[in-house]
Each structure stands twice: as structure tokens, then as C-alpha cells.
Design a protein around this motif. Structure first.
Motif, PDB file in Angstrom:
ATOM      1  N   MET A  88     -37.864 -26.164   9.879  1.00 16.01           N
ATOM      2  CA  MET A  88     -37.826 -24.887   9.179  1.00 16.01           C
ATOM      3  C   MET A  88     -36.867 -24.989   7.995  1.00 16.01           C
ATOM      4  O   MET A  88     -35.717 -25.378   8.185  1.00 16.01           O
ATOM      5  CB  MET A  88     -37.329 -23.803  10.142  1.00 16.01           C
ATOM      6  N   GLU A  89     -37.348 -24.645   6.782  1.00 21.02           N
ATOM      7  CA  GLU A  89     -36.457 -24.802   5.635  1.00 21.02           C
ATOM      8  C   GLU A  89     -35.468 -23.625   5.547  1.00 21.02           C
ATOM      9  O   GLU A  89     -35.765 -22.514   5.990  1.00 21.02           O
ATOM     10  CB  GLU A  89     -37.272 -24.928   4.342  1.00 21.02           C
ATOM     11  N   GLU A  90     -34.269 -23.952   4.980  1.00 18.85           N
ATOM     12  CA  GLU A  90     -33.203 -22.946   4.903  1.00 18.85           C
ATOM     13  C   GLU A  90     -33.553 -21.886   3.855  1.00 18.85           C
ATOM     14  O   GLU A  90     -33.888 -22.219   2.719  1.00 18.85           O
ATOM     15  CB  GLU A  90     -31.902 -23.669   4.511  1.00 18.85           C
ATOM     16  N   GLU A  97     -30.087 -13.998   0.356  1.00 18.81           N
ATOM     17  CA  GLU A  97     -30.692 -12.695   0.060  1.00 18.81           C
ATOM     18  C   GLU A  97     -31.865 -12.415   1.026  1.00 18.81           C
ATOM     19  O   GLU A  97     -31.992 -11.304   1.568  1.00 18.81           O
ATOM     20  CB  GLU A  97     -31.188 -12.711  -1.387  1.00 18.81           C
ATOM     21  N   LYS A  98     -32.677 -13.444   1.232  1.00 17.09           N
ATOM     22  CA  LYS A  98     -33.841 -13.256   2.106  1.00 17.09           C
ATOM     23  C   LYS A  98     -33.419 -13.091   3.566  1.00 17.09           C
ATOM     24  O   LYS A  98     -33.972 -12.271   4.299  1.00 17.09           O
ATOM     25  CB  LYS A  98     -34.803 -14.438   1.951  1.00 17.09           C
ATOM     26  N   ILE A  99     -32.432 -13.907   3.954  1.00 15.68           N
ATOM     27  CA  ILE A  99     -31.938 -13.802   5.343  1.00 15.68           C
ATOM     28  C   ILE A  99     -31.390 -12.394   5.589  1.00 15.68           C
ATOM     29  O   ILE A  99     -31.644 -11.776   6.628  1.00 15.68           O
ATOM     30  CB  ILE A  99     -30.823 -14.858   5.590  1.00 15.68           C
ATOM     31  N   ASN A 100     -30.636 -11.877   4.581  1.00 15.22           N
ATOM     32  CA  ASN A 100     -30.067 -10.535   4.747  1.00 15.22           C
ATOM     33  C   ASN A 100     -31.147  -9.472   4.889  1.00 15.22           C
ATOM     34  O   ASN A 100     -30.996  -8.512   5.647  1.00 15.22           O
ATOM     35  CB  ASN A 100     -29.158 -10.192   3.562  1.00 15.22           C
ATOM     36  N   LEU A 101     -32.238  -9.677   4.139  1.00 15.26           N
ATOM     37  CA  LEU A 101     -33.345  -8.716   4.245  1.00 15.26           C
ATOM     38  C   LEU A 101     -33.924  -8.724   5.662  1.00 15.26           C
ATOM     39  O   LEU A 101     -34.201  -7.678   6.235  1.00 15.26           O
ATOM     40  CB  LEU A 101     -34.466  -9.098   3.269  1.00 15.26           C
ATOM     41  N   ILE A 102     -34.088  -9.934   6.202  1.00 15.87           N
ATOM     42  CA  ILE A 102     -34.620 -10.038   7.570  1.00 15.87           C
ATOM     43  C   ILE A 102     -33.676  -9.337   8.544  1.00 15.87           C
ATOM     44  O   ILE A 102     -34.100  -8.562   9.393  1.00 15.87           O
ATOM     45  CB  ILE A 102     -34.814 -11.526   7.980  1.00 15.87           C
ATOM     46  N   HIS A 103     -32.381  -9.582   8.380  1.00 15.98           N
ATOM     47  CA  HIS A 103     -31.393  -8.963   9.276  1.00 15.98           C
ATOM     48  C   HIS A 103     -31.471  -7.454   9.213  1.00 15.98           C
ATOM     49  O   HIS A 103     -31.426  -6.766  10.218  1.00 15.98           O
ATOM     50  CB  HIS A 103     -29.974  -9.392   8.885  1.00 15.98           C
ATOM     51  N   SER A 111     -42.422 -19.848   4.703  1.00 15.94           N
ATOM     52  CA  SER A 111     -41.081 -20.111   5.247  1.00 15.94           C
ATOM     53  C   SER A 111     -40.399 -18.806   5.645  1.00 15.94           C
ATOM     54  O   SER A 111     -39.697 -18.730   6.660  1.00 15.94           O
ATOM     55  CB  SER A 111     -40.228 -20.845   4.219  1.00 15.94           C
ATOM     56  N   PHE A 112     -40.637 -17.768   4.855  1.00 15.69           N
ATOM     57  CA  PHE A 112     -40.047 -16.452   5.159  1.00 15.69           C
ATOM     58  C   PHE A 112     -40.644 -15.902   6.457  1.00 15.69           C
ATOM     59  O   PHE A 112     -39.932 -15.392   7.320  1.00 15.69           O
ATOM     60  CB  PHE A 112     -40.326 -15.497   3.994  1.00 15.69           C
ATOM     61  N   ARG A 113     -41.962 -16.054   6.582  1.00 17.92           N
ATOM     62  CA  ARG A 113     -42.627 -15.538   7.785  1.00 17.92           C
ATOM     63  C   ARG A 113     -42.142 -16.279   9.029  1.00 17.92           C
ATOM     64  O   ARG A 113     -41.863 -15.679  10.058  1.00 17.92           O
ATOM     65  CB  ARG A 113     -44.147 -15.694   7.651  1.00 17.92           C
ATOM     66  N   GLU A 114     -42.021 -17.604   8.871  1.00 14.81           N
ATOM     67  CA  GLU A 114     -41.559 -18.411  10.012  1.00 14.81           C
ATOM     68  C   GLU A 114     -40.179 -17.958  10.475  1.00 14.81           C
ATOM     69  O   GLU A 114     -39.920 -17.790  11.668  1.00 14.81           O
ATOM     70  CB  GLU A 114     -41.462 -19.879   9.615  1.00 14.81           C
ATOM     71  N   GLU A 115     -39.281 -17.773   9.485  1.00 14.65           N
ATOM     72  CA  GLU A 115     -37.905 -17.387   9.819  1.00 14.65           C
ATOM     73  C   GLU A 115     -37.888 -15.996  10.449  1.00 14.65           C
ATOM     74  O   GLU A 115     -37.172 -15.754  11.415  1.00 14.65           O
ATOM     75  CB  GLU A 115     -37.062 -17.407   8.534  1.00 14.65           C
ATOM     76  N   LEU A 116     -38.707 -15.095   9.910  1.00 11.94           N
ATOM     77  CA  LEU A 116     -38.767 -13.730  10.450  1.00 11.94           C
ATOM     78  C   LEU A 116     -39.233 -13.755  11.904  1.00 11.94           C
ATOM     79  O   LEU A 116     -38.624 -13.127  12.785  1.00 11.94           O
ATOM     80  CB  LEU A 116     -39.724 -12.880   9.597  1.00 11.94           C
ATOM     81  N   LEU A 117     -40.295 -14.509  12.149  1.00 14.61           N
ATOM     82  CA  LEU A 117     -40.839 -14.566  13.508  1.00 14.61           C
ATOM     83  C   LEU A 117     -39.828 -15.191  14.470  1.00 14.61           C
ATOM     84  O   LEU A 117     -39.605 -14.703  15.569  1.00 14.61           O
ATOM     85  CB  LEU A 117     -42.151 -15.360  13.514  1.00 14.61           C
ATOM     86  N   PHE A 118     -39.180 -16.261  14.002  1.00 10.83           N
ATOM     87  CA  PHE A 118     -38.223 -16.955  14.867  1.00 10.83           C
ATOM     88  C   PHE A 118     -37.064 -16.027  15.233  1.00 10.83           C
ATOM     89  O   PHE A 118     -36.711 -15.860  16.405  1.00 10.83           O
ATOM     90  CB  PHE A 118     -37.703 -18.217  14.174  1.00 10.83           C
ATOM     91  N   ARG A 119     -36.477 -15.382  14.203  1.00  7.25           N
ATOM     92  CA  ARG A 119     -35.326 -14.503  14.465  1.00  7.25           C
ATOM     93  C   ARG A 119     -35.724 -13.301  15.330  1.00  7.25           C
ATOM     94  O   ARG A 119     -34.967 -12.850  16.175  1.00  7.25           O
ATOM     95  CB  ARG A 119     -34.695 -14.048  13.150  1.00  7.25           C
ATOM     96  N   CYS A 144     -21.730 -14.318  13.855  1.00  2.00           N
ATOM     97  CA  CYS A 144     -22.165 -14.481  15.252  1.00  2.00           C
ATOM     98  C   CYS A 144     -23.668 -14.731  15.328  1.00  2.00           C
ATOM     99  O   CYS A 144     -24.129 -15.578  16.093  1.00  2.00           O
ATOM    100  CB  CYS A 144     -21.833 -13.244  16.075  1.00  2.00           C
ATOM    101  N   PHE A 145     -24.423 -13.981  14.543  1.00  2.00           N
ATOM    102  CA  PHE A 145     -25.880 -14.142  14.626  1.00  2.00           C
ATOM    103  C   PHE A 145     -26.280 -15.522  14.087  1.00  2.00           C
ATOM    104  O   PHE A 145     -27.167 -16.177  14.624  1.00  2.00           O
ATOM    105  CB  PHE A 145     -26.583 -13.014  13.865  1.00  2.00           C
ATOM    106  N   LYS A 146     -25.569 -15.945  13.031  1.00  2.07           N
ATOM    107  CA  LYS A 146     -25.862 -17.273  12.479  1.00  2.07           C
ATOM    108  C   LYS A 146     -25.599 -18.337  13.549  1.00  2.07           C
ATOM    109  O   LYS A 146     -26.384 -19.270  13.739  1.00  2.07           O
ATOM    110  CB  LYS A 146     -24.975 -17.511  11.252  1.00  2.07           C
ATOM    111  N   LYS A 147     -24.496 -18.142  14.256  1.00  2.05           N
ATOM    112  CA  LYS A 147     -24.122 -19.079  15.315  1.00  2.05           C
ATOM    113  C   LYS A 147     -25.211 -19.116  16.397  1.00  2.05           C
ATOM    114  O   LYS A 147     -25.616 -20.185  16.862  1.00  2.05           O
ATOM    115  CB  LYS A 147     -22.806 -18.607  15.934  1.00  2.05           C
ATOM    116  N   LEU A 148     -25.679 -17.926  16.760  1.00  6.94           N
ATOM    117  CA  LEU A 148     -26.719 -17.846  17.803  1.00  6.94           C
ATOM    118  C   LEU A 148     -27.996 -18.570  17.342  1.00  6.94           C
ATOM    119  O   LEU A 148     -28.587 -19.350  18.092  1.00  6.94           O
ATOM    120  CB  LEU A 148     -27.040 -16.382  18.113  1.00  6.94           C
ATOM    121  N   ILE A 149     -28.372 -18.314  16.090  1.00  6.20           N
ATOM    122  CA  ILE A 149     -29.600 -18.940  15.571  1.00  6.20           C
ATOM    123  C   ILE A 149     -29.439 -20.458  15.530  1.00  6.20           C
ATOM    124  O   ILE A 149     -30.315 -21.215  15.960  1.00  6.20           O
ATOM    125  CB  ILE A 149     -29.943 -18.374  14.158  1.00  6.20           C
TER     126      ILE A 149
END
Lengths: 249, 189
Positions: free
Chosen positions: A1-3, A7-13, A36-44, B171-176
Motif C-alpha cells: 500500500m503506497e503512503e 492531507e488525504k490521510i486527515n480527510l479519511i480520519h 490508493s485512496f480507496r485502499e487506505e480508506l477501506l483498510f482504516r 496513536c492511530f498512526k501507531k495502531l495502523i
């Protein structure tokens, strides 16, 4: 999974947490086109779902313990052996009766569900190539329809997955294919996603098949609640059939 | 009289003994009402009662205290509602996860099987074990109970909501990262 960028991670959060503002929602939806965005969203999402279920499992464990402790307390308070014997005998008789009634009621409910499904289910009729689609898409769709007509739903499902455009029409065929393969979860999500369809007819087909899916999977109360909703709308294409199901059962 | 404020605090800090107290206090009454109002058997009524406790637990964590005028009536209401809709108790986050799946269905990305999800559940339990207590509480409070940063800071005695925010991300980053690490380790093994 690419990093992904922060900004995108924060949106998912934010999407998974308190929710997005209208402005953020536009960005979020535009990023959904990136795999990649969809993958990360689904995973989180699934990680948080797992955390949530684990927490609920822990609480269930505590409740189980409470149940056992409660039963132990009852046993401790038992006055004498003969009374205990009498009580145990009563409980055994009660459980046998309760299990019998439960079995009969359950059997009737299951029979009713199977009957409704058998009387009303027919796969959605196959159709020719999708209008306005590219030649490749048409070829894939035609192939899927060939499998669909031949009732090879596993292959139909695979071919439908290969089509790059996921129109509502395709979602309906995919849902039916999942339903035929008893992939309950995927079929349920597929039919539910049709509720957002711009085509009233497809949205109503989705609703109808969703109710039948519940009957097939012996969830009559959920099936009834969808059917009741359909039976309240005289403009619904399945209005008459829903009315009939409710009056017959 | 049950002190819901105190009970909620205890739940946030991981002490679930309150659930046992409620079980003892209301089990008989709730089950009798359920049996008198429905055709539920004793075993079923007991199941519904246990499920109602889970819903109560999650709702209290989400601070829906205003909805709870009487704990007993609240539990009866949940039981009757569950009986009516035939929905077994799912975690609150399940709804959000289903929304995401519907959203991604558009892109044919509904791939995760229940085996995968069960495995992920095990992995997440392992990774949550490796986090400290504060991290666990922050993740649950923010993502599952939708608590505000200010409330999280107050509950966990942090100096400000900014501190809570930074900790939450960390914390969430750590969990992931832990989950990905364990997951890739299991795949290689």
C-alpha cells in the motif's frame, strides 16, 4: 500500500471520526477515484471496525460472566436437596417445552420465508449490451450476460467485475449473481447501493430484490419491513406484489 | 439509583463492572416484561436482555444519557425494538463501515471476505494490546464514541484539546503501522 499525503490521510480520519464539512466532502469524493485512496480508506475503516467489534466482544464477555455469577448465586440460595431436585426437574421440563415451541415457531417462520422467496423470486431478465458504452465494455457485458443466462453466476460475477463502468444496471446484475451464489453480505450491499440510483425503476428493483434476499436468508422480519415500505407506495412497480405478500401471510 | 455519569467514566477507563450490577438488578424484571409482551421464550428473552446491555453500554459511551430516564425501561425498550426489527447487536461502527462499503462498491472494491475481516480482528486485538492505555482510550473515544477533543482532554486529564488531537493522530498512526506490520509478518510466515 503506497503512503498517502497527510492531507488525504486527515480527510479519511475526519470522515471516519466526526464527519466532513461540505467543502471537504467534495475533495473526499474526488479522491475516491484514486485506488490508493480507496485502499487506505477501506483498510482504516476495517481496522476501526475490528477495534469496535473487539470492544463489544469484551463487553459481551463481562455480560456472560454476570450471567454465570447470577446463576451461581441462584444455586447457592437453593434451600434443600429435594427442592433443588424439584426445581431442576421443572427447569428440564420447561426447557424441553420451550425448545419444542421455539423449534416449531422457528420452523414455521423459516417455511414462510422460503415460501415467499420461492413464489416471488425470478432473476432480473438479461439484456443486450449497455447503450453508449465502449466496444470493450460491450464485449465484457455480453460475456457476463451469456454466463448469466446459462446460470453460471460465479463466472457472470467475475465478468461483471471486469467491466470498467459500474452502472446501476451492472450493480443489479452483480447483486443477483451474488444472491444466487448465497453471498449474502455482498448482495445486500449491492442492492442497498441501488437506493441511490437516479433511475427510479432500478432503485425499486434493488428494493424488491433486497426484500427477497432477506426472505431467502430466513430474516423474515427484515424482509417484511422492506415489503411493508413497498406496499405503502402505490407508484412502486412492485406495489401489487408487496400487497399480496402481506395479505397472504 | 444508578449514577450514569460515574458509570460512563468507569466504562471509558475500561472498568465494565457496572454492566454486571445492571445485569443483577434488572435481569428478572426485564425478562418478565419481555415474556409478557411478546412470544419470546425464556432463552430468547435472556438473549435479548444481554444484547440490550451491549446497546446500553455503547450508548452510554456515546453520552446519550439524556435518552435514559429509567435504566430498566430503557433496556425493555431496546429489547422490544430488537425483537421488532430482528437486528442482532452490531457494533456502532459497523454502520459506518457498511457506508464505506456501499461507497466503494461503485468502484468494484468490495473484496474483503469475512475470513479476512476475522483475521484482521485478531491482528487488531494484538496491535491494540501493544498500545498504552491512554492511546486505546483516545482511539475509542474519538472514532467509536465520537467524543469531542475537549471532552477527551477532560476525561483523560490532558492539558488541552490540542494535546489530545496530537496524541490521537500519533496513536492511530501507531495502531495502523502495528497492524500493517503484524499483517505483513503473517503473510511472510
Amino acid at each position: 500500500m503506497e503512503e498517502l499525503p497527510t492531507e488525504k490521510i486527515n480527510l479519511i480520519h475526519k470522515y471516519l471520526g466526526p464527519g466532513l464539512s461540505d467543502h471537504e466532502d467534495i475533495h473526499f469524493k474526488s479522491y475516491l477515484t484514486e485506488s490508493s485512496f480507496r485502499e487506505e480508506l477501506l483498510f482504516r475503516t476495517e481496522v476501526l471496525e475490528a477495534v469496535s467489534e473487539n470492544r463489544l466482544d469484551d463487553a459481551s464477555q463481562v455480560i456472560k460472566e454476570a450471567r454465570l455469577e447470577y446463576k451461581d448465586n441462584l444455586n447457592d440460595k437453593a434451600p434443600n436437596k429435594s427442592a433443588v431436585k424439584f426445581l431442576v426437574g421443572g427447569i428440564v421440563v420447561f426447557f424441553i417445552l420451550a425448545a419444542g415451541i421455539h423449534f416449531l415457531m422457528n420452523r414455521n417462520t423459516k417455511l414462510r420465508s422460503s415460501q415467499i422467496f420461492a413464489e416471488n423470486y425470478q432473476p432480473y431478465p438479461p439484456q443486450q449490451s449497455t447503450r453508449g458504452a465502449s466496444l470493450d465494455t460491450n464485449a465484457d457485458f455480453d460475456e457476463a450476460m451469456r454466463y448469466y443466462v446459462a446460470e453460471d453466476y460465479e463466472k457472470a460475477s467475475e465478468s461483471l467485475k471486469n467491466i470498467s463502468i459500474n452502472s446501476d444496471n451492472i450493480k443489479l446484475y452483480q447483486g443477483i449473481s451474488y444472491l444466487e451464489q448465497d453471498n449474502f453480505e455482498a448482495a445486500e450491499i449491492g442492492f442497498k447501493s441501488l437506493m441511490y440510483s437516479e433511475s427510479k425503476s432500478l432503485a425499486e428493483q434493488g428494493e424488491w430484490y433486497l426484500s427477497l434476499l432477506y426472505y431467502k436468508h430466513k430474516m423474515p422480519l427484515k424482509g417484511d419491513s422492506v415489503i411493508t415500505k413497498i406496499a405503502k407506495d402505490p407508484t412502486h412497480i412492485f406495489y401489487n406484489r408487496a400487497q399480496k405478500i402481506l395479505s397472504d401471510n | 439509583m444508578i449514577d450514569l455519569v460515574q458509570m460512563r467514566k468507569e466504562f471509558i477507563h475500561g472498568n465494565l463492572d457496572g454492566l454486571k450490577d445492571i445485569y443483577r438488578l434488572y435481569k428478572d424484571d426485564v425478562i418478565n416484561v419481555i415474556k409478557s409482551k411478546t412470544y419470546a421464550t425464556n432463552i430468547d428473552a435472556e438473549e435479548y436482555f444481554s444484547q440490550s446491555l451491549l446497546v446500553f453500554y455503547e450508548n452510554l459511551l456515546e453520552d446519550k444519557r439524556n435518552e435514559i430516564k429509567s435504566v430498566k425501561n430503557y433496556l425493555i425498550g431496546i429489547c422490544l425494538n430488537t425483537l421488532k426489527t430482528d437486528i442482532c447487536c452490531k457494533s456502532k461502527f459497523k454502520q459506518k463501515a457498511d457506508d464505506v462499503r456501499v461507497l466503494l462498491y461503485e468502484y468494484q472494491q468490495y473484496d474483503s471476505t469475512s475470513e479476512y475481516r476475522n483475521e484482521l480482528k485478531r491482528i487488531c486485538r494484538d496491535s491494540m494490546r501493544q498500545l498504552d492505555q491512554r492511546c486505546k482510550k483516545i482511539i475509542c473515544s474519538y472514532y467509536l464514541d465520537k467524543m469531542s477533543m475537549r471532552d477527551i482532554a477532560t476525561n483523560l486529564s490532558l492539558s488541552s484539546s490540542d494535546v489530545a488531537k496530537t496524541l490521537k493522530s500519533r496513536c492511530f498512526k501507531k495502531l495502523i503501522n502495528l497492524t500493517k506490520k503484524i499483517q505483513s509478518g503473517r503473510i511472510t510466515n
